[in-house]
Scaffold this motif. Structure first.
Motif, PDB file in Angstrom:
ATOM      1  N   PRO A  28      51.734  18.904  68.332  1.00 25.84           N
ATOM      2  CA  PRO A  28      51.881  18.667  66.853  1.00 25.84           C
ATOM      3  C   PRO A  28      52.948  17.758  66.177  1.00 25.84           C
ATOM      4  O   PRO A  28      54.232  17.933  66.904  1.00 25.84           O
ATOM      5  CB  PRO A  28      52.257  20.035  66.496  1.00 25.84           C
ATOM      6  CG  PRO A  28      52.603  20.693  67.652  1.00 25.84           C
ATOM      7  CD  PRO A  28      52.876  20.079  69.199  1.00 25.84           C
ATOM      8  N   GLU A  29      52.944  17.648  64.964  1.00 24.54           N
ATOM      9  CA  GLU A  29      53.717  16.522  63.710  1.00 24.54           C
ATOM     10  C   GLU A  29      54.628  17.523  64.145  1.00 24.54           C
ATOM     11  O   GLU A  29      55.601  16.907  63.570  1.00 24.54           O
ATOM     12  CB  GLU A  29      52.776  15.891  63.517  1.00 24.54           C
ATOM     13  CG  GLU A  29      51.406  14.790  63.209  1.00 24.54           C
ATOM     14  CD  GLU A  29      50.741  14.577  61.849  1.00 24.54           C
ATOM     15  OE1 GLU A  29      51.105  14.618  60.934  1.00 24.54           O
ATOM     16  OE2 GLU A  29      49.243  14.099  62.663  1.00 24.54           O
ATOM     17  N   ASP A  30      54.776  18.479  63.897  1.00 23.35           N
ATOM     18  CA  ASP A  30      55.349  19.563  63.211  1.00 23.35           C
ATOM     19  C   ASP A  30      56.234  19.745  64.076  1.00 23.35           C
ATOM     20  O   ASP A  30      56.019  20.979  65.124  1.00 23.35           O
ATOM     21  CB  ASP A  30      54.618  20.987  62.195  1.00 23.35           C
ATOM     22  CG  ASP A  30      55.891  21.232  61.572  1.00 23.35           C
ATOM     23  OD1 ASP A  30      57.380  21.834  62.176  1.00 23.35           O
ATOM     24  OD2 ASP A  30      55.682  22.457  61.015  1.00 23.35           O
ATOM     25  N   PRO A  31      57.581  20.008  64.240  1.00 25.88           N
ATOM     26  CA  PRO A  31      58.059  19.844  65.780  1.00 25.88           C
ATOM     27  C   PRO A  31      59.037  21.812  66.000  1.00 25.88           C
ATOM     28  O   PRO A  31      58.697  22.339  67.484  1.00 25.88           O
ATOM     29  CB  PRO A  31      59.205  19.072  65.943  1.00 25.88           C
ATOM     30  CG  PRO A  31      60.075  19.043  63.842  1.00 25.88           C
ATOM     31  CD  PRO A  31      58.425  18.959  63.714  1.00 25.88           C
ATOM     32  N   GLU A  32      58.234  22.229  64.736  1.00 28.98           N
ATOM     33  CA  GLU A  32      58.976  23.846  64.646  1.00 28.98           C
ATOM     34  C   GLU A  32      57.094  23.940  65.873  1.00 28.98           C
ATOM     35  O   GLU A  32      57.804  25.497  66.064  1.00 28.98           O
ATOM     36  CB  GLU A  32      58.733  24.047  63.284  1.00 28.98           C
ATOM     37  CG  GLU A  32      60.181  23.832  63.293  1.00 28.98           C
ATOM     38  CD  GLU A  32      60.684  24.816  62.100  1.00 28.98           C
ATOM     39  OE1 GLU A  32      60.114  25.706  61.657  1.00 28.98           O
ATOM     40  OE2 GLU A  32      62.167  24.304  61.451  1.00 28.98           O
ATOM     41  N   LEU A  33      55.603  23.821  65.707  1.00 27.44           N
ATOM     42  CA  LEU A  33      55.091  23.970  66.049  1.00 27.44           C
ATOM     43  C   LEU A  33      54.638  24.071  67.668  1.00 27.44           C
ATOM     44  O   LEU A  33      55.333  23.079  68.497  1.00 27.44           O
ATOM     45  CB  LEU A  33      53.689  22.960  65.441  1.00 27.44           C
ATOM     46  CG  LEU A  33      53.497  23.789  63.944  1.00 27.44           C
ATOM     47  CD1 LEU A  33      52.845  23.253  63.846  1.00 27.44           C
ATOM     48  CD2 LEU A  33      53.425  25.817  63.841  1.00 27.44           C
ATOM     49  N   ASP A  46      48.901  23.933  68.483  1.00 26.38           N
ATOM     50  CA  ASP A  46      48.811  24.077  67.499  1.00 26.38           C
ATOM     51  C   ASP A  46      48.143  22.967  66.823  1.00 26.38           C
ATOM     52  O   ASP A  46      47.498  22.381  66.052  1.00 26.38           O
ATOM     53  CB  ASP A  46      49.745  24.377  66.696  1.00 26.38           C
ATOM     54  CG  ASP A  46      50.536  25.880  66.148  1.00 26.38           C
ATOM     55  OD1 ASP A  46      49.624  26.747  66.609  1.00 26.38           O
ATOM     56  OD2 ASP A  46      52.137  26.242  66.888  1.00 26.38           O
TER      57      ASP A  46
END
Length: 173
Positions: free
Chosen positions: A35-40, A44
Motif C-alpha cells: 500500500p502507498e501508506d506504510p502504516e497499512l 489494504d
C-alpha cells in the motif's frame, strides 16, 4: 493480488423424502502490492471490490447480506450505528440442507450454515466460526424455485438481530 476460490456441492437423493445437499466453499486472497501508506498492511492495497464478503441468501442465511465477519477485522462495529462490512482475504463457508416435498410443487427445507470471513490467513481462528440454522418453503415455479427462508443465529452478538429472512429465486448453491 492473487485470488483463489473453490466450491464443491454434493447432492444425496432420498427418494420420496427429498434430498440432502452439502456445499463447502473457500476463498484465499494473496496481496502482492504494497500500500502507498506504510502504516497499512498489504491486504489494504487490494480493491474493496475484490475482497471476499459473506452473509446473505446465497452464503450464510443467518446473516444479512455481507454482514458475516469478525468485529474489528472484517466488520466495523460502532456504538449506535449499523455494522459496516470491510471485506476480507480468507473465506470458509459450509451449508447443509434437507430439501423435502410438501405437496405438489411446494417443498420445504431445513438448513444449517456455518463459517466466517477473516481479514488474512494468519487471522484464521476456527473458534470464530459462526453458526446458524433455519427453515424455508419453496415453490417450484417454471423459472426456478421461489424461496422464502428464515435463519437464526445460534450465538448472537448484542448488536445483531436474532434472525434474518429472505425471499429469492433459485437455489442458494
Amino acid at each position: 493480488f492473487t485470488k483463489l476460490f473453490a466450491q464443491a456441492t454434493g447432492y444425496l437423493p432420498l427418494r420420496r423424502l427429498g434430498a440432502i445437499v452439502l456445499s463447502a466453499r473457500g476463498g484465499y486472497l494473496i496481496p502482492l502490492a504494497e500500500p502507498e501508506d506504510p502504516e497499512l498492511e498489504k491486504i489494504d492495497a487490494v480493491p474493496a471490490s475484490e475482497l471476499f464478503y459473506a452473509g446473505g441468501r446465497t452464503s450464510h442465511r443467518a446473516f444479512e447480506r455481507d454482514l458475516l465477519g469478525v468485529p474489528g477485522q472484517t466488520l466495523s462495529i460502532q456504538p449506535g450505528e449499523d455494522p459496516v462490512p470491510l471485506g476480507g482475504g480468507l473465506l470458509a463457508i459450509l451449508n447443509l440442507e434437507w430439501r423435502f416435498p410438501i405437496a405438489g410443487p411446494v417443498g420445504g427445507t431445513l438448513f444449517v450454515d456455518g463459517g466466517n470471513l477473516w481479514r488474512e490467513a494468519r487471522d484464521f481462528d476456527a473458534s470464530q466460526s459462526r453458526w446458524g440454522a433455519g427453515v424455508g418453503v419453496r415453490y417450484l415455479s417454471p423459472i426456478g424455485p421461489l424461496r422464502a427462508e428464515i435463519g437464526w443465529k445460534l450465538e448472537r452478538e448484542p448488536w445483531e438481530s436474532p434472525y434474518v429472512w429472505f425471499v429469492s429465486l433459485g437455489n442458494p448453491f
